[in-house]
Design a protein around this motif. Structure first.
Motif, PDB file in Angstrom:
ATOM      1  N   GLU A  81     -16.896   2.898  -0.197  1.00  0.00           N
ATOM      2  CA  GLU A  81     -15.508   3.061   0.252  1.00  0.00           C
ATOM      3  C   GLU A  81     -14.679   1.829  -0.098  1.00  0.00           C
ATOM      4  OE1 GLU A  81     -18.147   3.758   2.134  1.00  0.00           O
ATOM      5  OE2 GLU A  81     -17.971   5.944   1.983  1.00  0.00           O
ATOM      6  N   VAL A  82     -15.263   0.647   0.096  1.00  0.00           N
ATOM      7  CA  VAL A  82     -14.542  -0.578  -0.240  1.00  0.00           C
ATOM      8  C   VAL A  82     -14.244  -0.615  -1.741  1.00  0.00           C
ATOM      9  CG1 VAL A  82     -14.653  -3.085  -0.292  1.00  0.00           C
ATOM     10  CG2 VAL A  82     -15.524  -1.856   1.702  1.00  0.00           C
ATOM     11  N   LEU A  83     -15.231  -0.206  -2.529  1.00  0.00           N
ATOM     12  CA  LEU A  83     -15.022  -0.208  -3.978  1.00  0.00           C
ATOM     13  C   LEU A  83     -13.876   0.720  -4.359  1.00  0.00           C
ATOM     14  CD1 LEU A  83     -16.016  -1.252  -6.687  1.00  0.00           C
ATOM     15  CD2 LEU A  83     -17.623   0.650  -6.790  1.00  0.00           C
ATOM     16  N   ARG A  84     -13.827   1.881  -3.741  1.00  0.00           N
ATOM     17  CA  ARG A  84     -12.719   2.804  -4.038  1.00  0.00           C
ATOM     18  C   ARG A  84     -11.388   2.215  -3.589  1.00  0.00           C
ATOM     19  NH1 ARG A  84     -14.544   7.931  -5.520  1.00  0.00           N
ATOM     20  NH2 ARG A  84     -16.782   8.221  -5.176  1.00  0.00           N
ATOM     21  N   ALA A  85     -11.383   1.540  -2.468  1.00  0.00           N
ATOM     22  CA  ALA A  85     -10.139   0.946  -1.972  1.00  0.00           C
ATOM     23  C   ALA A  85      -9.670  -0.177  -2.898  1.00  0.00           C
ATOM     24  CB  ALA A  85     -10.352   0.408  -0.556  1.00  0.00           C
ATOM     25  N   VAL A  86     -10.601  -1.016  -3.314  1.00  0.00           N
ATOM     26  CA  VAL A  86     -10.228  -2.116  -4.207  1.00  0.00           C
ATOM     27  C   VAL A  86      -9.725  -1.566  -5.542  1.00  0.00           C
ATOM     28  CG1 VAL A  86     -11.133  -4.058  -5.526  1.00  0.00           C
ATOM     29  CG2 VAL A  86     -11.766  -3.788  -3.133  1.00  0.00           C
ATOM     30  N   ALA A  87     -10.402  -0.559  -6.042  1.00  0.00           N
ATOM     31  CA  ALA A  87      -9.960   0.048  -7.300  1.00  0.00           C
ATOM     32  C   ALA A  87      -8.573   0.646  -7.152  1.00  0.00           C
ATOM     33  CB  ALA A  87     -10.954   1.128  -7.739  1.00  0.00           C
ATOM     34  N   ASP A  88      -8.338   1.298  -6.029  1.00  0.00           N
ATOM     35  CA  ASP A  88      -7.021   1.867  -5.776  1.00  0.00           C
ATOM     36  C   ASP A  88      -5.953   0.780  -5.736  1.00  0.00           C
ATOM     37  OD1 ASP A  88      -5.262   4.161  -4.843  1.00  0.00           O
ATOM     38  OD2 ASP A  88      -5.014   2.729  -3.208  1.00  0.00           O
ATOM     39  N   GLU A  89      -6.328  -0.349  -5.139  1.00  0.00           N
ATOM     40  CA  GLU A  89      -5.387  -1.466  -5.081  1.00  0.00           C
ATOM     41  C   GLU A  89      -5.068  -1.968  -6.491  1.00  0.00           C
ATOM     42  OE1 GLU A  89      -3.900  -2.578  -2.389  1.00  0.00           O
ATOM     43  OE2 GLU A  89      -2.761  -3.966  -3.629  1.00  0.00           O
ATOM     44  N   LEU A  90      -6.074  -2.005  -7.351  1.00  0.00           N
ATOM     45  CA  LEU A  90      -5.892  -2.581  -8.683  1.00  0.00           C
ATOM     46  C   LEU A  90      -5.120  -1.661  -9.630  1.00  0.00           C
ATOM     47  CD1 LEU A  90      -9.367  -4.275  -9.104  1.00  0.00           C
ATOM     48  CD2 LEU A  90      -7.169  -5.440  -9.207  1.00  0.00           C
ATOM     49  N   VAL A  91      -5.324  -0.354  -9.535  1.00  0.00           N
ATOM     50  CA  VAL A  91      -4.547   0.526 -10.415  1.00  0.00           C
ATOM     51  C   VAL A  91      -3.083   0.504 -10.022  1.00  0.00           C
ATOM     52  CG1 VAL A  91      -6.260   2.130 -11.264  1.00  0.00           C
ATOM     53  CG2 VAL A  91      -5.226   2.499  -9.033  1.00  0.00           C
ATOM     54  N   SER A  92      -2.834   0.201  -8.750  1.00  0.00           N
ATOM     55  CA  SER A  92      -1.467  -0.088  -8.332  1.00  0.00           C
ATOM     56  C   SER A  92      -0.525   1.077  -8.622  1.00  0.00           C
ATOM     57  CB  SER A  92      -0.980  -1.324  -9.095  1.00  0.00           C
ATOM     58  OG  SER A  92      -0.061  -2.045  -8.343  1.00  0.00           O
ATOM     59  N   THR A  93      -0.956   2.266  -8.213  1.00  0.00           N
ATOM     60  CA  THR A  93      -0.106   3.437  -8.435  1.00  0.00           C
ATOM     61  C   THR A  93       0.935   3.541  -7.338  1.00  0.00           C
ATOM     62  OG1 THR A  93      -1.668   4.809  -7.212  1.00  0.00           O
ATOM     63  CG2 THR A  93      -1.942   4.690  -9.587  1.00  0.00           C
ATOM     64  N   GLY A  94       1.842   4.473  -7.492  1.00  0.00           N
ATOM     65  CA  GLY A  94       2.906   4.643  -6.511  1.00  0.00           C
ATOM     66  C   GLY A  94       4.131   3.869  -6.933  1.00  0.00           C
ATOM     67  N   ALA A  95       5.276   4.494  -6.759  1.00  0.00           N
ATOM     68  CA  ALA A  95       6.516   3.891  -7.248  1.00  0.00           C
ATOM     69  C   ALA A  95       6.753   2.525  -6.623  1.00  0.00           C
ATOM     70  CB  ALA A  95       7.694   4.823  -6.954  1.00  0.00           C
ATOM     71  N   GLU A  96       6.392   2.377  -5.364  1.00  0.00           N
ATOM     72  CA  GLU A  96       6.674   1.110  -4.689  1.00  0.00           C
ATOM     73  C   GLU A  96       5.761  -0.009  -5.182  1.00  0.00           C
ATOM     74  OE1 GLU A  96       4.849   3.352  -3.508  1.00  0.00           O
ATOM     75  OE2 GLU A  96       3.097   2.386  -2.624  1.00  0.00           O
ATOM     76  N   ARG A  97       4.729   0.341  -5.927  1.00  0.00           N
ATOM     77  CA  ARG A  97       3.813  -0.677  -6.439  1.00  0.00           C
ATOM     78  C   ARG A  97       4.126  -1.065  -7.879  1.00  0.00           C
ATOM     79  NH1 ARG A  97      -0.931  -1.275  -4.533  1.00  0.00           N
ATOM     80  NH2 ARG A  97      -0.610  -3.251  -5.573  1.00  0.00           N
ATOM     81  N   ARG A  98       5.079  -0.375  -8.473  1.00  0.00           N
ATOM     82  CA  ARG A  98       5.381  -0.690  -9.875  1.00  0.00           C
ATOM     83  C   ARG A  98       5.774  -2.149 -10.087  1.00  0.00           C
ATOM     84  NH1 ARG A  98       9.317  -0.811 -13.799  1.00  0.00           N
ATOM     85  NH2 ARG A  98       8.565  -0.142 -15.839  1.00  0.00           N
ATOM     86  N   PRO A  99       6.627  -2.732  -9.223  1.00  0.00           N
ATOM     87  CA  PRO A  99       6.956  -4.151  -9.421  1.00  0.00           C
ATOM     88  C   PRO A  99       5.716  -5.021  -9.575  1.00  0.00           C
ATOM     89  CG  PRO A  99       8.376  -3.221  -7.739  1.00  0.00           C
ATOM     90  CD  PRO A  99       7.382  -2.142  -8.095  1.00  0.00           C
ATOM     91  N   ALA A 100       4.698  -4.758  -8.771  1.00  0.00           N
ATOM     92  CA  ALA A 100       3.477  -5.559  -8.879  1.00  0.00           C
ATOM     93  C   ALA A 100       2.842  -5.411 -10.257  1.00  0.00           C
ATOM     94  CB  ALA A 100       2.487  -5.143  -7.790  1.00  0.00           C
TER      95      ALA A 100
END
Lengths: 197, 197
Positions: A81-100
């Motif tokens: 689960e942590v691996l999936r969460a970290v991966a989700d953080e890194l792909v940085s999807t979602g419009a509000e994450r585009r700046p990152a």
DNA sequence: AGCGTAGCCATACGATCGTATGGTCGTCCA
DNA sequence: TGGACGACCATACGATCGTATGGCTACGCT
């Protein structure tokens, strides 16, 4: 309770906003001052030179990134689960994450031609790969050390590539599709054989 | 036999050299002129504005990239071999290929904040994904259309991520390791089950 | 022979850049 | 009370930027 963000953090946020809006060449002391609603001298007071300002801005995004990562790891869930969460953080999807994502692209391009930036980037990405390797090794104790390393490097490269594609080519790689592709990759990684139920 | 490269191509090569050396912010009409050993007016004569100069430089790398890609496809080998060749071209390993990777990084970062650049980048990367999808579909006729698309997107993201890592973090991802990881990925893609000999 | 034009250069203009300088507040401490 | 100091501002300086302008040479065409 005291503020955690001082006036200099406000300036750094303006720097990051300008970076996202116009890239590295859109940054000048005057523009940062104007965006923050202060004078040129105020910026100079907090940061002696432009290089110092940019270095502080890079440190700030590193710090924000680490905080987000730590928050994703904290709950004490299982490694998969942590691996999936970290991966989700890194792909940085979602419009509000585009700046990152845009800031990462700008920073990486700068790292390619600016050694001080490259050093920071290398240290940080090595840590991320180490984290991924640790999570993979725990979730897949059957894998040899080298195989774990390979999976971590491949996963990080995939996440980097997808994050950039989502930020620049949303038509070819929509955010939800990137998420699905990452999920598919992690499915294969975490449950390689899938014998039956 | 006439020359295929005119004086304006010489200017564009200088632009690309400057891009690799100092990134986008290192480019100015004066510096390009100095690097080419001509006057400011000469640059202006061939390219009316700085934007036109940069657009032409982007077109030039696109053209060089397409030529390299076509040369890799030409020989009429089987799809698996062509796929490996194209992937090898895209990871862009080897010290002499680093300039190409750096230019891609700079261009991608610019695409993130500059719409005209983004349009060119999107069109080109869509074509590359289409090519990968075609090769994958031919080499793996058992795959459904959507699965082919997914594999193509994942492969392209992986190649992008590895190319950037090789260019910026040669310690973490040496060129030969990137090649080996690509080969491993393609092995799994082209020969998924590996039942026996 | 004469003229247009392509190729190139020297120079200038206004804008913007990073940085330096000196001043004006307020606050806090001796 | 007074002075040191931090926060901030207004302004100035020299450099560099993109671009505009005008002139000079060499060649081609009529």
């Amino acid at each position: 309770m005291h503020d955690v963000t001082g006036p200099s953090d406000r300036l750094l946020d303006c720097v990051l906003d300008l970076l996202v809006a116009e890239g590295y060449e859109g940054i000048s002391i005057r523009r940062v001052a104007a965006a923050a609603g202060v004078s040129i001298g105020a910026v100079q007071h907090h940061f002696a030179t432009k290089d110092a300002l940019l270095a502080a801005a890079m440190d700030r995004i590193s710090q924000q990134f680490q905080e987000r990562l730590d928050r994703r790891i904290a709950p004490g869930a299982g490694p998969p689960e942590v691996l999936r969460a970290v991966a989700d953080e890194l792909v940085s999807t979602g419009a509000e994450r585009r700046p990152a994502s845009v800031i990462w692209l700008v920073r990486m391009a700068r790292a390619a031609v600016h050694e001080p930036t490259a050093e920071v980037h290398r240290r940080e990405w090595q840590q991320v790969e180490d984290l991924l390797a640790l999570l993979i090794a725990t979730a897949r104790p059957d894998l040899a050390e080298q195989a774990v390393r390979d999976e971590a490097t491949v996963l990080l490269a995939l996440l980097d590539g997808l994050a950039g594609a989502v930020a620049v080519e949303p038509a070819r790689v929509p955010a939800d599709r990137a998420e699905a592709l990452v999920a598919r990759h992690l499915d294969a990684l975490l449950d390689p054989v899938r014998p039956s139920a």
